[in-house]
Write an enzyme that holds these catalytic residues in place. Sequence first.
Site, PDB file in Angstrom:
ATOM      1  N   GLU A 119      -1.995  15.685 -15.348  1.00 30.29           N
ATOM      2  CA  GLU A 119      -3.219  15.659 -14.318  1.00 30.29           C
ATOM      3  C   GLU A 119      -2.877  16.398 -13.206  1.00 30.29           C
ATOM      4  OE1 GLU A 119      -2.820  11.667 -12.144  1.00 30.29           O
ATOM      5  OE2 GLU A 119      -5.042  11.729 -12.146  1.00 30.29           O
ATOM      6  N   CYS A 169      -8.835   9.764  -9.619  1.00 32.13           N
ATOM      7  CA  CYS A 169      -8.477   9.559 -10.991  1.00 32.13           C
ATOM      8  C   CYS A 169      -9.326   9.723 -11.980  1.00 32.13           C
ATOM      9  CB  CYS A 169      -7.872   7.966 -11.227  1.00 32.13           C
ATOM     10  SG  CYS A 169      -9.146   6.808 -10.553  1.00 32.13           S
ATOM     11  N   HIS A 193       0.845  -1.116   0.079  1.00 33.45           N
ATOM     12  CA  HIS A 193       0.031   0.025   0.082  1.00 33.45           C
ATOM     13  C   HIS A 193       0.939   1.210   0.004  1.00 33.45           C
ATOM     14  CE1 HIS A 193      -3.814   1.745   0.152  1.00 33.45           C
ATOM     15  NE2 HIS A 193      -4.549   0.919   0.885  1.00 33.45           N
ATOM     16  N   GLU A 231      -4.047   0.720 -13.481  1.00 28.74           N
ATOM     17  CA  GLU A 231      -4.943   1.694 -13.393  1.00 28.74           C
ATOM     18  C   GLU A 231      -4.058   2.983 -12.940  1.00 28.74           C
ATOM     19  OE1 GLU A 231      -7.876   1.135 -14.312  1.00 28.74           O
ATOM     20  OE2 GLU A 231      -8.353  -0.820 -13.761  1.00 28.74           O
ATOM     21  N   LEU A 232      -3.939   3.563 -13.966  1.00 23.92           N
ATOM     22  CA  LEU A 232      -3.065   4.996 -13.766  1.00 23.92           C
ATOM     23  C   LEU A 232      -3.960   6.408 -13.775  1.00 23.92           C
ATOM     24  CD1 LEU A 232      -0.310   3.789 -16.146  1.00 23.92           C
ATOM     25  CD2 LEU A 232      -0.590   3.211 -13.572  1.00 23.92           C
ATOM     26  N   SER A 288       2.666   4.252   1.640  1.00 20.97           N
ATOM     27  CA  SER A 288       3.375   4.385   2.861  1.00 20.97           C
ATOM     28  C   SER A 288       2.745   5.323   3.599  1.00 20.97           C
ATOM     29  CB  SER A 288       4.745   4.573   2.842  1.00 20.97           C
ATOM     30  OG  SER A 288       5.272   5.037   1.501  1.00 20.97           O
ATOM     31  N   GLY A 335      -1.835   3.879  -9.582  1.00 16.78           N
ATOM     32  CA  GLY A 335      -1.138   5.218  -9.070  1.00 16.78           C
ATOM     33  C   GLY A 335      -0.637   5.822 -10.270  1.00 16.78           C
TER      34      GLY A 335
END
Length: 456
Positions: free
Chosen positions: A360, A263, A156, A229-230, A158, A207
């Site tokens: 983004e 996202c 996960h 999955e970005l 951090s 991420g």
Amino acid sequence: MEHFKSINPATEALIATYQVMPPEEVESRIGQAHRAFLTWKTVSISERAKYLEKAADILDEKRNEFARLITLEMGKILSEAEAEVTKCAWTCRHYAQHAAGFLAPERIATDAVLSYVDFQPLGVLLAVMPWNFPFYQVFRFAAPALMAGNAGLLKHASNVTGCARAIQSVFEEAGVPEGLFSHLAIPGSRVAGVIEHPLVKAVTLTGSEKAGSSVAAHAGKHIKKTVLELGGSDAYLILEDADLDLAAEVCAYSRLINAGQSCIGAKRFIPVAAIYDEFLERFRVRMAEPILGDPFDRTADMGPLARLDLREQLHIQVLQSMEKGAKCLLGGQMLPAPGAFYPPTILTDVQKGMPAYDEELFGPVASVIRAKDERDAIRIANDSIFGLGSAVFSQDLARAEAIAAKDLEAGSCFVNSFVRSDPRLPFGGIKTSGYGRELSRYGILEFVNIKTIYVA
Ligand code: NAP
């Protein structure tokens, strides 16, 4: 000994420190996950479903506790954290109820006496996950992966190690074989070592493109499947026949949910010239409404960003866009300490070459880009390295649907609504937003051996 720190982003207070796991501990967890997999893969799907139903019940029972942990570690308002935990329970139940159908063998007529396709688990899967939906991102991987008979290891983000531990505890309490789902408290720099471990069969990452590219390159070297999955920069097109009140409301909601750190949040707003001014004024009013504050305070509509460094990065993108000619209609300044608060912000006159157009913006900042007409709006929407989601607003449903279905380059296109994930529908992107799908039957099929059986 290295430690991860959980810091409350609303107050900057240290919540907890967690020891980074030494290599022996990681090795032991991988071995344990593999042993658990050998048992779990022999358990029938209907039996596995009982464990997932139990996990869902635990999520419902401990919703308040888990929601508070989410809010404490990453700052989303409590009502959003509660909704997140409820959605995790739904996702577990969805796969518990439908996995048998999704994975039912498929008979295919050939010259054989019997030929069919079966779906077998792969083994231990690694999930590298982000902090923005620290429970839901994990469950939407874990529920289908476990129902298909796999084991899961979670690396996960951090800053949400408390959430990682809590999620592991849900599966432990549900009674799955020991070690079937466990978290690895390691930094990104040690992910490569896990990917190349012979007992780890595949990896999924949610991420940034940078992390995705690094993980996929390493997995590719070791010939292991990846799902990515970005990021996204979802475009919302507002056509001249749109219901502008609805469009403004939905656009602001989608831009500000989770303090803009989604996202699939709306990021680029593309009104056509005919209604540009009317839309912008309505949108400005909606964007100015939310009350920022302590995310535990029920009167707050929006909390802080998840970390101070993320706020800094967002503000730099805003300033650089303004240096290149963008105008700030709302917000645009850092709010005073303590906390990583950033106000709802609108940038107009956004053009190619600015961070607000090309990159983004992972926070409550809206990029408004004027389009000449419908064709121009579609061109602008597709002029992006990303292809996660998009939306079209028009009262001519046939016209909007045609644009959604045929013209927009994205994994999901919504009409007169905001892009959202739903366990029943596939979720994922194209272009730099990644590849592969989560959720629905497509999601569970990502991490199975689609096996051909042929009996002559
Ligand atoms: P991030 O920095 O890429 O971190 C995501 C995860 O990857 C964390 O667990 C991180 O660990 C790890 N990581 C970072 N660099 C790595 C590397 N070189 N090798 C292996 N692992 C690495 O992203 P984030 O800032 O947490 O999340 C925001 C991004 O996620 C946004 O771009 C957002 O759009 C995207 N996102 C996409 C979706 C989707 O479904 N498409 C959903 C949510 C978020 P550490 O924390 O230890 O660095």
